[in-house]
Design an enzyme around this catalytic site. Sequence first.
Site, PDB file in Angstrom:
ATOM      1  N   GLU A 136     117.233 -66.098   5.972  1.00  0.00           N
ATOM      2  CA  GLU A 136     118.610 -66.402   6.369  1.00  0.00           C
ATOM      3  C   GLU A 136     118.912 -65.729   7.701  1.00  0.00           C
ATOM      4  OE1 GLU A 136     123.043 -64.880   5.159  1.00  0.00           O
ATOM      5  OE2 GLU A 136     121.698 -65.365   3.497  1.00  0.00           O
ATOM      6  N   LYS A 148     127.449 -66.802  -3.869  1.00  0.00           N
ATOM      7  CA  LYS A 148     127.081 -65.476  -3.385  1.00  0.00           C
ATOM      8  C   LYS A 148     128.101 -64.452  -3.871  1.00  0.00           C
ATOM      9  CE  LYS A 148     126.700 -63.012   1.059  1.00  0.00           C
ATOM     10  NZ  LYS A 148     126.567 -63.202   2.524  1.00  0.00           N
TER      11      LYS A 148
END
Length: 214
Positions: A43, A134
């Site tokens: 990421e 998340k």
Amino acid sequence: MDKNEILSQIYRTGIVPVVRAESAEQAERITEAVRAGGINVIEITMTVPGALKVIEKLAQKFVGQEDVIIGAGSVLDSESARNVILAGAQFVVGPALDVEMVKVANRYQKPVVPGAMTPTEVVKAMEAGADVVKIFPATLFGPKIIKAIKGPLPQARLLPTGGVNHDNVKSWIEAGSYAVGAGSAIVKGAEKGDYDEVKKSAARFVELIKEARQ
């Protein structure tokens, strides 16, 4: 690689390294080191200088290599989501829930992981179309937050980020996390130019996650 395959690979890997670097060059070197350590999901946060160009370069570099997934993090809105996807990002992560960002990711059929903390926020994210939620900042509560949320919401795919390290990653996985996100615990070696340390840290995470799932 289609959406379901990307999600499956994130689950199998069990960890998403969050790359916040001081330069595009450093981000690239961290990516190579993490990959060498056995983690094939990366990421790149939008806080990295020239993040779009970094994502584009990495996406082009690994095109055709099915074992590497490049995503974008710290995506705050729909405009940013579209930009990172067009640059080559294969999944989109945000620190909070922005419904329009989720819509754009779904329009392009890219996995989207908005941030949440409370059960109410998790439900709203799922209703908006989140593939994974998340849990951020996870360090505020520790692994017990995963068990607490999955009690009434066993179907929720949760990815805690913030404070995940070698000492507690097994607890996060055992609590029911779909995968975890980790930043400094993996990439801190890069601050002093020690990319071998980054590689070793990544490999240790892979080992610990495997142990937790067994």
